[in-house]
Every structure is written in structure tokens, then in C-alpha cells.
Enzyme design. Structure first.
Site, PDB file in Angstrom:
ATOM      1  N   LEU A 238      -5.610  -7.860   7.492  1.00 57.19           N
ATOM      2  CA  LEU A 238      -4.397  -8.594   7.161  1.00 57.19           C
ATOM      3  C   LEU A 238      -3.232  -7.624   7.060  1.00 57.19           C
ATOM      4  CD1 LEU A 238      -5.863 -10.864   4.318  1.00 57.19           C
ATOM      5  CD2 LEU A 238      -5.933 -11.229   6.805  1.00 57.19           C
ATOM      6  N   ASP A 239      -2.279  -7.755   7.953  1.00 58.85           N
ATOM      7  CA  ASP A 239      -1.156  -6.825   8.011  1.00 58.85           C
ATOM      8  C   ASP A 239      -0.235  -7.002   6.808  1.00 58.85           C
ATOM      9  OD1 ASP A 239       0.576  -4.931   9.619  1.00 58.85           O
ATOM     10  OD2 ASP A 239       1.954  -6.633   9.417  1.00 58.85           O
ATOM     11  N   GLU A 274      -4.099  -4.563   4.538  1.00 56.64           N
ATOM     12  CA  GLU A 274      -3.168  -3.434   4.508  1.00 56.64           C
ATOM     13  C   GLU A 274      -2.219  -3.718   3.356  1.00 56.64           C
ATOM     14  OE1 GLU A 274       0.459  -1.203   6.851  1.00 56.64           O
ATOM     15  OE2 GLU A 274       0.039  -3.314   7.196  1.00 56.64           O
ATOM     16  N   ASP A 299      -3.651   4.242   1.932  1.00 52.04           N
ATOM     17  CA  ASP A 299      -2.723   5.242   2.465  1.00 52.04           C
ATOM     18  C   ASP A 299      -2.679   6.496   1.598  1.00 52.04           C
ATOM     19  OD1 ASP A 299      -2.022   3.928   4.750  1.00 52.04           O
ATOM     20  OD2 ASP A 299      -0.044   3.296   4.078  1.00 52.04           O
ATOM     21  N   ASP A 300      -2.994   6.382   0.299  1.00 51.90           N
ATOM     22  CA  ASP A 300      -2.958   7.562  -0.560  1.00 51.90           C
ATOM     23  C   ASP A 300      -3.957   8.623  -0.077  1.00 51.90           C
ATOM     24  OD1 ASP A 300      -1.068   6.264  -2.030  1.00 51.90           O
ATOM     25  OD2 ASP A 300      -2.087   6.469  -3.953  1.00 51.90           O
ATOM     26  N   HIS A 303      -2.269  10.245   2.888  1.00 55.60           N
ATOM     27  CA  HIS A 303      -1.136  11.105   2.540  1.00 55.60           C
ATOM     28  C   HIS A 303      -1.605  12.410   1.894  1.00 55.60           C
ATOM     29  CE1 HIS A 303       1.001   7.677   3.707  1.00 55.60           C
ATOM     30  NE2 HIS A 303       1.446   7.224   2.553  1.00 55.60           N
TER      31      HIS A 303
END
Length: 575
Positions: A238-239, A274, A299-300, A303
Site C-alpha cells: 500500500l503506497d 509504505e 525507511d529508518d 537511512h
């Protein structure tokens, strides 16, 4: 057959099918229906109040693009040659793939030819980037305008069926990326049919989809179920759920509907979000007050690892780059780096802490590269454009041997040097120029000369982004591919690598040598240039090493070369 459409504000709706017009009858709730001749392939559309004939909002196929008539698709006529009982998310390895650049042909059928490579690599699921129709031939797919249909230049519904069936023949599940937070700027006919959008909320793309309206929620939920049911998919990504407004009721209803479908079909189905929220409620079960999704991108993790590998510190990397060892430690141990801490990029506190005891680690996806993290760079450059093969090998080890669900981006497994750039094929000249100018303006503000920014509308931008498989036979690509295959094979044979438990005994040295336990295994990756010393008893077995390792000395110390990773096993649990 029975034709239906929701058009609550219309006074008259006329069905146009195979060149004939049929007045439709109104039902309660603003739905219109009509029985009329039609079989698989029949062209049809709807005229509202004697206006232009528009395609069905629930069209399964748009042979002439988003502005053309719909075509009837009968899913019962799909030809399936292989049975499929599904593949669950725990223990999975996902492979993100864009049909338009996975091959130069950019079709489902061309992609089928390379499925043996993915099966040999050892991944379990292909995650397809969006395949819904959009104007033109080539694009990322996130500006789709028909959430029920399949982009015709890729091969349409029949092409998707052939691709999924072929993937199943190789034992590969298929996950589809779907967009529920906005529709593209061109070719969107939904507003003509009903109040799908609202000015009460706004998104980066304009007025928000009105998820407070039951009919609108049902439109997107029914679409999601149709993908899973009719195309035999295993899951949906799911975007940008953080852009859904409001999101909680929609996500909860969607996850409940998917779980019910899974029970009815007797095969596992899952939803991956997402999310920019760092919110544990996303994957918390509904019974415990959460939204009930099955996993979310993290995303952590990206990153933290990216800054440790590259030293980059601009934008959202700043907080991670301030102390890369601490950032890696926290994300590997706790999942989220921002768990209520201050985010300098956002200028506020961000996120909420996970409770490891309540959250199996596989519910977070780990990755070193994605379409976003590559394509949103000015030049679409991959890590392989800047890092040594040794550092790429370290990144692979930390991702594939993490407690999280790993995801690879296409070509990553051999260190592809082709960029993955932002490309479009807008047919409206004014829109095309606005996108081109906006892209150049955005990166010029960060110091990039406008002349260096690829033109999204140029066919060459898309062609540069297509994979170059001639690299596979050349060093260092062949060595990297062998490394990925070896690590993935270890995930199949070493149960500790797919355990839902989180990491034990993690240490990250100031010079970025990472070591941690997973049961009897010790995973270590030295991101520094100089050698590092790690504790390894004399009877330690080397299961994988990027570079040759010596034996531990009498004190049980093993020297790990710089930019090198290894997976070790001891006959007894490390203590």
C-alpha cells in the site's frame, strides 16, 4: 450481462456497449444498472446526463488507454496452468521490480523470460511496482488513474495472468504495489461520476480521496480484493498510507476484508504498508487496537545503513549521520530510530516506539535500496555507483541476515550500474513541461546544475534505467551475485536467520564494525577500511565470508578485513 456504475449526482446515465445505447435504471444510493449483451472483450462506457462517454471506473481493461472505452474482462476465463497455495510473509525475501525497466521491451511476457534468474537467486516473492493504466507508454506507475485495470502496454490483464502463472511455476509469489492515496493528474475520470475527492483534506497531489465516504472506501477495498482474488496475488503493498486521510477506518476495514478473503481462499494473503509514520499501530492486530496490516517498510533501517555506508548527511539523513554507530545500533535493535525523538528534517518529534515483545521482527521490511531511494535522487544513482564491492557485500549481509523481512531492488543482487531515474510519458504538453521544469527546479535548489538533471519526458531517461544483463558475466558483478545467492541460501538452511526473534548481543564499534548474534550464528560486517577484531572461539565455522578469513588466535580473536562481512557458526550458543 449486468452493467453497474455509481453516479449519485446524475439525472440520467446511458450505457454505450458495442455501439448501442441503453438507458440505465437508478437504485438506492446512486447506483445505476442495466442488463445488456456483453461478453469478454465487449467495449463499453457510460454517458452521464448526455455528456461524453467515459470508461467504467471499475474497468478491468482499457485497451485504448485511460480516455478510451472499457473492455469487459471475465476473470473466470483466465487460463491458469499451475496450482498455487500461496507463500506467507514470515521467512520471505521480496524483490521489487518495475515491469517497464526490468527488460528493454517493458512487458510482462519479456519479464517472464528472466524468472529463472529470480528463482535461482532464491527470493520468495516478486513485488511489482504499480501496473494500473496511466497516459502514455512509460512511467513509474504512481500516477495511475484506473485502480482496477492493468496498463495495456505492459500486456493488459492477460499479460499479468501469464506473468503470475509463470512466477508460480517457479515457486515465486507475487505482490502488487497499489496506490490508494491519489490518482494521476491526467486521464482521471472519477470526479465526473461522483464525489470521490474532498476539499476537506489535501495531499501533496491536491484534493484528497474521500475515504470518509462508504462508497469510496468500498471502491478501493473491492479493487484490492479483486487483485488478490482474480489474479491470484499473495499480497499488496500500500503506497504512502501516511497520505490517506482519514486512514484508520479504511486500513482496518481493508485488513479485515483481506483476512476474510484469505480464509475463504484457503491461502495466506498479506498487506505491506509504505508508511512515514513510524507507528506501531500500523501492524498491531485489530483485536489489540491496531490497523491489522501485516508488515510495513522501514525507511529508518535504510537511512541508518545508507549514512553508515556513504557518509551522506543531507536532508532526512542528517539525524542518522550525526552518530552512524548509534543509528545502526538503535534500528537493528529496536526497529525505529525515530520513536518519539526529535527529527531535525521534520522540525518536530516523530514516531512511536515499537514493543519487540509484541511485534515480530518480520513485520518490518529492511532494504538498502528501493525505487524511491534511488529514483528520487537527482541522477537516479544506485549505491553501486559509489561503493566498493566489499561495502555492497556488507550491506547485503546486514540486510539478508537481519531479523527483518529483506527486500531487494531489481539488479541490486549483481551491483547493477544502470541508474534508475525518474521518467514520465505525459501526453499533455503543458503537464509534461511542468513536470520537467519542476524536477529541474527542485534539484537546482540543492546545488545541481539544471543541465545535469535528466529530462523525465525523454525516452533516453527510461532506456538508461533498464537493466543491463551483460554485466552479469563481468567482475565484480558475478562475485556479488554469488554472494547474494549464498546468503539467501543460508536463510533457507539456517533456521536462526528466519526466527521472529530480535537481535541478541549487538555491538557497533565507532569505526562501524557491526556484530550481532542470531541464535548460534554470529553476523559481522566491517564497514571500516581497516581490519577489526571480533571474538570467535576456535571451533567457529565460517558459513560465508566476502574475503578469505584466517583462523581465530589462541585468545579467540578473529581479524576481519576492512569492507568485509562474514556469517559464523559455533557448535554452542555464543555466550
Amino acid at each position: 450481462m449486468r452493467y453497474e456504475v455509481w453516479a449519485p449526482s446524475a439525472s440520467r446515465v446511458t450505457l454505450h456497449a458495442d455501439g448501442r445505447a441503453y438507458p440505465m435504471r437508478r437504485e438506492d444510493g446512486g447506483r445505476w444498472h442495466r442488463a445488456a449483451p456483453g461478453t469478454d472483450g465487449t467495449r463499453y462506457g457510460f454517458a452521464l446526463d448526455d455528456g461524453p462517454v467515459r470508461p467504467d471506473p471499475r474497468a478491468r481493461r482499457l485497451p485504448d488507454g485511460p480516455d478510451g472505452l472499457a473492455a469487459v474482462v471475465d476473470p473466470t476465463r483466465f487460463v491458469w496452468r499451475h496450482d498455487w497455495s500461496g507463500r506467507p510473509l514470515p521467512g520471505a525475501i521480496l524483490y521489487e521490480l518495475h515491469i517497464g525497466t526490468f527488460t528493454h521491451e517493458g512487458t510482462f511476457d519479456a519479464a517472464v523470460e528472466h524468472l529463472p534468474h529470480l528463482a535461482e537467486l532464491g527470493v520468495t516473492h516478486i513485488e511489482l511496482m504499480p501496473v494500473c493504466p496511466f497516459p502514455g507508454t512509460h512511467g513509474w506507475g504512481y500516477d495511475g488513474v484506473a485502480p482496477w485495470a492493468v496498463h495495456e502496454p505492459y500486456g493488459g490483464p492477460a499479460g499479468l495472468v501469464r506473468f503470475v502463472d509463470a512466477a508460480h511455476a517457479h515457486g515465486l509469489g507475487v505482490v502488487l504495489d497499489v496506490v490508494h492515496n491519489h490518482l494521476g493528474p491526467s486521464g482521471n475520470h472519477l470526479p465526473a461520476f461522483g464525489p470521490y475527492f474532498t476539499d476537506r483534506h489535501h495531499t501533496p497531489w491536491g484534493a484528497a480521496i474521500d475515504l470518509e465516504a462508504p462508497e469510496v472506501r468500498r471502491y478501493f477495498i473491492d479493487s484490492a480484493l479483486a487483485w488478490l482474488r482474480d489474479y491470484r496475488l499473495d499480497g499488496l503493498r500500500l503506497d504512502a498510507i501516511h497520505a490517506l486521510t482519514p486512514r484508520a477506518a479504511f486500513l482496518t476495514e481493508l485488513s479485515a476484508s483481506v483476512d476474510e478473503l484469505s480464509t475463504a481462499l484457503h491461502r495466506p494473503l498479506f498487506l505491506i504498508a509504505e508508511s512515514d509514520l513510524n507507528d506501531p499501530l500500523t501492524t498491531t492486530p485489530r483485536a489489540a487496537g491496531g490497523h491489522g496490516l501485516h508488515a510495513q517498510w522501514n525507511d529508518d533501517f535504510h537511512h541508518a545503513l545508507h549514512t553508515a555506508l556513504t557518509g551522506e548527511s543531507q536532508g532526512y539523513y542528517a539525524d542518522f549521520a550525526a552518530d552512524p554507530a548509534r543509528a545502526l545500533t538503535k534500528t537493528l535493535r529496536a526497529g525505529f530510530f525515530h520513536d518519539g525523538t526529535h527529527s531535525s528534517f521534520r522540525g518536530r518529534r516523530h514516531g512511536h516506539p515499537l514493543t519487540p515483545e509484541a511485534t515480530p521482527a518480520y513485520r518490518l521490511l529492511a532494504y538498502t535500496q528501493t525505487h524511491d531511494q534511488i529514483g528520487n535522487r537527482a541522477l537516479g544513482d544506485r549505491l553501486s555507483a559509489h561503493l566498493s564491492p566489499g561495502l555492497l557485500a556488507c550491506a547485503a549481509a546486514l540486510t539478508l541476515c537481519s531479523p527483518f523481512t529483506p527486500m531487494l531492488f531489481m539488479g541490486e543482487e549483481w551491483g547493477a550500474r544502470t541508474p534508475w531515474q525518474y521518467f514520465t510519458d505525459h501526453q499533455d504538453p503543458a503537464l509534461a513541461e511542468a513536470v520537467r521544469a519542476g524536477r529541474r527546479r527542485e534539484f537546482a535548489a540543492h546545488g545541481w546544475p539544471e543541465s545535469t538533471i535528466p529530462d523525465p519526458q525523454s525516452p533516453e531517461t527510461r532506456l538508461r534505467s533498464c537493466l543491463d544483463r551483460t554485466e552479469l558475466s563481468r567482475p565484480p558483478h558475478a562475485e556479488l551475485l554469488a554472494w547474494y545467492r549464498h546468503l539467501i541460501a543460508l536463510r533457507r538452511t539456517e533456521r536462526a536467520l528466519t526466527s521472529p526473534d530480535w537481535i541478541d548481543d549487538l555491538t557497533v564499534s565507532p569505526d562501524l564494525c557491526v556484530t550481532y548474534r542470531r541464535g548460534p550464528l554470529l553476523i559481522t560486517a566491517n564497514l571500516g577500511r581497516g581490519p577489526a577484531e571480533i571474538h570467535a572461539p576456535g571451533d567457529t565455522e565460517v558459513l560465508a565470508a566476502w574475503r578469505p578469513l584466517g583462523l581465530p588466535d589462541a585468545r579467540g580473536t578473529l581479524r576481519l578485513p576492512g569492507e568485509c562481512a562474514a556469517v559464523l557458526r559455533h557448535s554452542k550458543q555464543y555466550g
